[in-house]
Design an enzyme around this catalytic site. Structure first.
Site, mmCIF file in Angstrom:
data_model
loop_
_atom_site.group_PDB
_atom_site.id
_atom_site.type_symbol
_atom_site.label_atom_id
_atom_site.label_comp_id
_atom_site.label_asym_id
_atom_site.label_seq_id
_atom_site.Cartn_x
_atom_site.Cartn_y
_atom_site.Cartn_z
ATOM 1 N N ARG A 188 62.055 23.452 31.646
ATOM 2 C CA ARG A 188 61.531 24.788 31.918
ATOM 3 C C ARG A 188 62.536 25.652 32.671
ATOM 4 O O ARG A 188 62.672 26.844 32.400
ATOM 5 C CB ARG A 188 60.231 24.652 32.707
ATOM 6 C CG ARG A 188 59.500 25.948 32.903
ATOM 7 C CD ARG A 188 58.169 25.709 33.586
ATOM 8 N NE ARG A 188 57.305 24.922 32.736
ATOM 9 C CZ ARG A 188 56.281 24.212 33.164
ATOM 10 N NH1 ARG A 188 55.980 24.169 34.447
ATOM 11 N NH2 ARG A 188 55.533 23.538 32.318
ATOM 12 N N LEU A 198 55.709 29.826 34.012
ATOM 13 C CA LEU A 198 57.041 30.247 34.441
ATOM 14 C C LEU A 198 57.410 29.625 35.782
ATOM 15 O O LEU A 198 56.553 29.407 36.634
ATOM 16 C CB LEU A 198 57.072 31.775 34.545
ATOM 17 C CG LEU A 198 56.813 32.496 33.220
ATOM 18 C CD1 LEU A 198 56.458 33.957 33.455
ATOM 19 C CD2 LEU A 198 58.021 32.370 32.296
ATOM 20 N N HIS A 200 44.858 38.586 30.968
ATOM 21 C CA HIS A 200 44.134 37.315 30.845
ATOM 22 C C HIS A 200 42.712 37.598 30.385
ATOM 23 O O HIS A 200 42.049 38.481 30.943
ATOM 24 C CB HIS A 200 44.119 36.581 32.192
ATOM 25 C CG HIS A 200 43.462 35.239 32.111
ATOM 26 N ND1 HIS A 200 44.083 34.160 31.524
ATOM 27 C CD2 HIS A 200 42.245 34.816 32.507
ATOM 28 C CE1 HIS A 200 43.260 33.114 31.583
ATOM 29 N NE2 HIS A 200 42.149 33.496 32.164
ATOM 30 N N GLU A 230 40.979 44.696 25.746
ATOM 31 C CA GLU A 230 42.380 44.418 26.059
ATOM 32 C C GLU A 230 43.278 45.520 25.505
ATOM 33 O O GLU A 230 44.227 45.957 26.171
ATOM 34 C CB GLU A 230 42.800 43.072 25.453
ATOM 35 C CG GLU A 230 42.148 41.863 26.097
ATOM 36 C CD GLU A 230 42.626 40.564 25.480
ATOM 37 O OE1 GLU A 230 43.782 40.504 25.007
ATOM 38 O OE2 GLU A 230 41.847 39.599 25.465
#
Length: 199
Positions: free
Chosen positions: A47, A75, A91, A156
Site C-alpha cells: 500500500r 489510504l 459515503h 449523491e
C-alpha cells in the site's frame, strides 16, 4: 465523477486518475478532453508504494482539491496527511452510521427509517473524517438494498457537486478538525443536512 464534471463548476478539472485500467470514468474523461492516468495498485508490492506513486501522479497535475469518487482503497496516513484539508470523499450512509461496505443492506437490516449519503473530509479514520454535508433518504416499505441504493445515488449526484462548488467558491475549509462552511447564515460553522427526495 460524471455529475461533478457536468455540474458546470467554475473549476479546471485537471485529471481523472484510477487504480483500475478498465474504469468507465477514464473513457468518459478522455472523450471530454480531460487528462487521465492509471496507477494500478497491482503493480506495487504494498500500500505504501502504491500511495507514493498515486500521490506523485496527482501532484503532477497540481490540484487544489482531490475528490474521491468510487475509489475503494484504504489510504496510508502519509497520503492522507499530504492532502489534509483538500481531499474529500462520499459515503453512502449517514455517517457515523454504517462505515465500510454494504451500507444499504445494513441500514435495512437495522430497521432504519432513514438512510442517506455523507460527504466528508478524508482523515486517517476510515469514513470518519469531518462531515461536510449529508442528504437524507427515507427507507420505504419493501425496499431492498438495490432500490435504496438507487434513491441514495440520486442524492449523491446532487450533493457531491454542491460540496465541490463550495470548495471552489472558497466557502469550504477544514479548521480545527471541523468542516466549516462560510457565507451561509443557515449553515454557519455546522455541517449542512439536505433533505432528500421521497421518490
Amino acid at each position: 465523477m460524471r455529475s461533478i464534471v457536468e455540474a458546470g463548476l467554475a473549476a479546471d478539472i485537471r485529471a481523472v486518475i484510477s487504480n483500475r485500467p478498465d474504469a468507465a470514468g477514464l473513457d468518459y474523461a478522455r472523450e471530454r478532453g480531460i487528462a487521465t492516468a492509471v496507477v494500478d495498485h497491482r503493480n506495487y508490492p504494498d500500500r505504501a508504494h502504491f500511495d507514493r506513486a498515486l500521490a506523485a501522479e496527482i501532484d503532477r497535475h497540481a490540484p487544489d482539491l482531490v475528490v474521491l469518487a468510487g475509489f475503494m482503497r484504504i489510504l496510508t496516513p502519509e497520503f492522507v496527511d499530504h492532502y489534509s484539508g483538500r481531499m474529500i470523499n462520499i459515503h453512502p450512509s449517514l455517517l457515523p452510521a454504517f462505515t465500510g461496505l454494504h451500507t444499504h443492506r445494513r441500514a435495512i437490516e437495522a430497521g432504519c427509517r432513514v438512510a442517506g449519503v455523507t460527504v466528508h473530509f478524508v482523515t486517517g479514520e476510515l469514513d470518519g473524517g469531518p462531515i461536510i454535508a449529508q442528504a437524507a433518504v427515507p427507507v420505504l416499505a419493501g425496499d431492498d438494498e438495490n432500490t435504496l441504493a438507487a434513491r441514495v445515488l440520486k442524492q449523491e449526484h446532487v450533493l457531491y457537486p454542491q460540496v465541490v462548488r463550495w470548495f471552489v467558491d472558497g466557502r469550504l475549509s477544514l479548521r480545527d478538525g471541523r468542516a466549516v462552511l462560510t457565507g451561509d447564515a443557515s449553515a454557519g460553522d455546522a455541517a449542512l443536512c439536505v433533505p432528500g427526495a421521497d421518490d
